[in-house]
Structure formats: C-alpha cells, structure tokens
Design an enzyme around this catalytic site. Sequence first.
Site, PDB file in Angstrom:
ATOM      1  CD  GLU A 157     -28.432  10.208   4.939  1.00  0.00           C
ATOM      2  OE1 GLU A 157     -29.412  10.960   5.032  1.00  0.00           O
ATOM      3  OE2 GLU A 157     -28.284   9.186   5.651  1.00  0.00           O
ATOM      4  CD  GLU A 310     -25.665   8.855   9.245  1.00  0.00           C
ATOM      5  OE1 GLU A 310     -26.891   8.653   9.410  1.00  0.00           O
ATOM      6  OE2 GLU A 310     -25.208   9.874   8.717  1.00  0.00           O
TER       7      GLU A 310
END
Length: 685
Positions: A157, A310
């Site tokens: 991220e 995720e």
Amino acid sequence: MSPKPLESFRQRLPGIIYGGDYNPEQWPRSTWQDDIRLMREANVTLVSLGVFSWSLLEPADGDFNFGWLDEVMDLLGENGILVNLATPNASPPPWLATDFPEALMVERDGTRVGVGSRGHFCPSSPVYRDRSQRMARQLAQRYGAHPALAMWHIGNEYHAQCFCDLCDDGFRTWLQGKHGSLDELNTRWGTTLWGQVYSDWNQVHLPRPVRGWVNPARELDFARFATDIQVDLYRQERDLLKSITPGIPATTNFVQFFRVQDYRRWAPETDVIALDIYPDPAKPASLVEAAMQYDLMRHLGDGKPWMMMEQAAGAVSQWKVNLPKQPGMMRLGSYQAIARGADAVMFFQWRASRFGQEKFHSAMLPHGGEASRTWQEVRQLGKELAALAELAGSRSAAEVAIVWDWENWWAVEGAAHPLNNYNYREVVAGHYQSLWRTNAAVDVVTLSSDLSRYKVLVIPNQYLMSPTQQLAVESFVEGGGHALVSYFSGIVDQDDQIIENGYPGGLRGVIGGHIRDFSPLAPGATVGITPASGQTLLSGTVQGFDDGASRWQDDLAVEGADVVAVYTDGYLAGRPAILDHRPGTGRAVYLGTHLAQEALDRVVEAVLNDAGIRPPHAAPEGVEVTERFTGSRRYLFFLNHSGSAAVVDLEVSGLELLAGRQVAVGESLKLEPVGVAVIRAGTEG
Ligand code: GAL
C-alpha cells in the site's frame, strides 16, 4: 523468446486463487505445521509472505537471516501452496532509522517520525532505496527459482508523503520537468494572486505549512508528485526483480478509495491489479461502493487479471465500532468480487495475531480456531471456489461508464468553493448506486480513457477538466453517446484555473446552456423541483422528485437544450433545474442540482433506457446480477443483497455451478438471503 509472466502464473494458479497474508514469524515453528494442515483443508492456493519481515530477515545492516524463510518457503512448496513473496520495504527495520535517521519520513509539519509503526520511510532517501533494493535483490536471487514462488508483492500500500529537504529537491526537479520554466510555473500556479510570484527556483517548495489558506494549484501538483515519487520507487524495485526473475509477475496492493495515490498512474506498472478492500458491515451501502471499486479495478487492469488481495473474514479493528460480517456476508462479498472480474479472493490475514495493533482484526483462522463460525465459512468458501476454476480469466463488457478521477477528487475538495463540505466519494457513489440498482454492466473510467466502446457516460461533478477531456466529452456526445453530467462540472482546467466562457466553460456547448450563477443551499435546506411539462426524458415516472433537491442549485440559462425539470420554490422558482440537450447524434442530460437518491435513480434509469442499455438478466430489487465471459462461455451471477429470500424467473438455461444442477428457462431460481447462484448459460452440460 521473452518470458510471459502471466502465462506461467495462470498455469500454476489456474482457477480462482484463494488465500491471504501469512505471517508465520509471529508464531513458533510448532504452529507452522498446523497452518499448513488447515490451509490445505481450506484449499488455500496462494499466501502473501513476508510483507513486514525486513527486521527479521536483516537484523543488522548487511547481516541476513533467511533460514526461517527458507523453511517456510519449503514447507509451503512441499504442500502445494504457492507464494506471493513480498519485498518487505513497507517497514524498514529499526537499525535503518538509528544508523540513518535521514531515511525516516518527515510529516508536513516538519516532524521526523520514529519507528514503532510502519510506512515510516522517506521515498527519496538514497540509503532507504539502496537497502530496500538490496533486500529485494537478495530475495530474488535466493528464491527466484524456488518452486513455491508465484509472484512478487512489492511493498505494501505505497502512500507515504514526505516533506524532508530531499523530497523538496525532488519536487523542484519534478516541477522543472513538468513546467519547463519558472514563468510557466508562475502562470500555472496563478502566483500573481497574494504576491506569490517566484523569481528563482530555490524559492519553490513542497506545500509545507503556510500562514493561512493555500495555493490550490501547488497542492494539486504536489498530489501528482506524491503519486509519481511512489511509482518511481516501486518501478525501481520492480525492474530489479524483473532483471533477476523475468518470468515472475509483479504487483503491489492498492487500497479502496485511497485519496493520496492516483491508481490510474500506477495501473500500467503492474502485471496484475491487486486491491485491498474492507467494506464496513455497519453500512449496507458499502457493498455498492465495493462493486464500484471492483468495476474500477477491472477497468484499471485493461485486460490484465485483478485480484482481491486483502479483505476481512469478519471484523476489522481500526474503526470506532468494528462490526463482524453476519453469516454468509463474507461469502456474498467474495462472490461479488468474482462476479465483477476478480480472479482471486484473499484475506488479511491467515491466522489472527496474538499481539500488536491488529490482534482483534479478524482472520481466516480466528483466535477461536477451527470451532469458530468464521473458520467454517472460510473453509467452505475455499471448497466451493476450488470447483469454479473455469471462471478465471474471464471478462465482462460494459457499455456504460462512470467517471472517477483522482485529479478531480483532489481539486474539487481542495480549495475554497461555493460549497466546502463536499464529499466527492459520496457524490460519485450516489451516482454509481443508481447504476448498480439497474444491474447494467459499468466500467469506472476517467475522461482520458478510451470512451469509444460506451453508449452511456455518467460524469458526476467533474469540476476539473483538461482541454483534451473537454474535447473527449464533446466528441462522445456528438458521436452518438449519451452523457449524464451533474452540477459543478467543467469549471476549471488541469491547473485549477477557471475555464472562461461562462460556467461551465468546459461543457457549455455540450449541455446546451450556461450557468448564470451557482447557488449552494444552506445545510439541510431543500428546494422543490418538478418535471417540466412536455419533457420527454422521464416519461411519466417521477418518484423521488417530491423529496426535492439539496446542496446546490444552478441558475441556468437555456441555450438549445430542452428543460426536463424546474425549481418550484425559492428565488429560482420556475427556472430550469435539469436540461436535456441533443447535439449531433447524442444526448447530454445535465443536472443543475443535487437530486434525492430516488430521483437520481429515475433519471439514470431514463438515460439508460433511452440509450438501449439492458441488464444482463431481469431480477427483483436487491438482487445484483452480473455477467462474465470466458471465450464462448457466458456466466451469470445472481447475488441476493435484499435481506430476504428472492426468486429469479430464469431467462436462460444452463448449469448452476454452486449447486451443480441444470436449470432451465422459465424456472424459478430461489435465492436465500445472502444467497448466490452462478449459471453457466448454454446447453453444453
Ligand atoms: C491493510 C494492510 C494490512 C492490514 C489491514 C487491516 O491496509 O495492508 O497490513 O493492516 O489493512 O485491515
């Protein structure tokens, strides 16, 4: 012959990939065997490994310790579980911070952060770049030929925004590359306002704290730079990995509705698109927003696979109140991603941690272990997905597009506007929701995307429009496309400067009118609107118009458009609120006010109908329907979000894959609440 990373990936990971982040370093070796046993039980095919392992893999500068990872890689490989191996650059080890404090990130206010969390690095730091790439090289050399290695998970991220002196230099260099001369920068940033004219490059800086209000054009360039510097960082590591393991696909994980990174700039750099997504079980609309993210990922991929990298099996732990997913909701949400093109369903994380910030975050295997409901659902889903291999790699083909644009997000929420409690995400999601309920297939695009394949283009509050984007909308509509444009669109160019020619300068010709004045409404205030007599767009159905409109009302002057609706009270009573213009062979419907959701639903429905858009299959309210295609095969997904049992009258025959039974035209397909059906249409059996 050049290696084809995706082909080998597909061969090794056929079907729908299933798994999650695996953090064995938090557990004693004795647990690893248990992990493997249970992963096999749940049909886990891929795990993301080592995302935050740098400090264990290199406890001191240049002192490597790969023994434990060797064991885990071997263990997984021997058990047929493949690895999405991370380069652990998202969390540099404490020694890096102590030995090289300049590698730590600096906040906007000048604070240099310390260790104890993650993501604390400066993206410009040469020593950070050197050491993180050295680690990536070690991993590639050590595991490049390991049979368990399937793909690279580069970092995690990416997002850090650093305001140190090095990043400041980097910003200046970036600006010089972009604007060429200081004169040009002064013009684009409008520095004659408030006496900000720069006379030397050394006066130009990152937007560190200022005395009062900011220069919005500088903020906009900074937001672009903040993406570019992260992409550059990623790219260096990816190129290094590719030079050692050219056949291994590489990606990094994107975040849902992430304001600080423009994923349009990221997408071309990855071999597969990966998304981390956490719809809030407390908000029913979060699954509609999730659908929008999936349609965005599919479009970002432009033919590449996309993976749900995720999700939570149950509750997260980072919000104020973390509700768990109710029974069946994790399954429903997982199928929703597949229904919208995902080839992987993965979780954060495999086994729930015993310590640290995320010890109450759900996992595939919760603290409650095998007896828990979550584990039962996870295992069951793994079984089901293992039987759905034929879905992988399939595509959908949308004729409707909605615009979602990071640059506009930054700009429309970025400066002093008539309305400053503006929430771009909420506005676009409202428009998307109207599309979602029709079950029409939708792509999430920008005005710089190829628009030629769409019949309908929804443009929610696209305040910022470059000249090229203005032309794109014009030619879309003149060429026969149907556009739905909502208020405060086409107002500024890419530098946040007003497009002259009266509002909306960028779209005046397209909408067949101009805005004499903006009139935001007081918080909570509404204004009445009603369909105009003789209008042809809404053909009788006007539900939701009774609720009035809120937030905004344009004072519109008609220049060729028909009037669809008028204000019924306030100082604009009787004046146009919605326009319908037909330049060329297309159509542009313009909303000069913020409609209540139901009224927006009606308008969207009318625009879609007129453009000949049909859902893939009829279904009762609350049942989401999508289609995917693989070669000549067509798959229909039915997802029951309605909260009660629903019945679909089938228009197709085929094999319902989850129950493994033939279904036929005319049959009533019953869906339990949160129920799912996947039909392979056709007669091949
Ligand atoms: C993600 C992150 C994971 C984990 C998760 C919790 O943003 O990549 O490491 O923290 O959030 O929901």
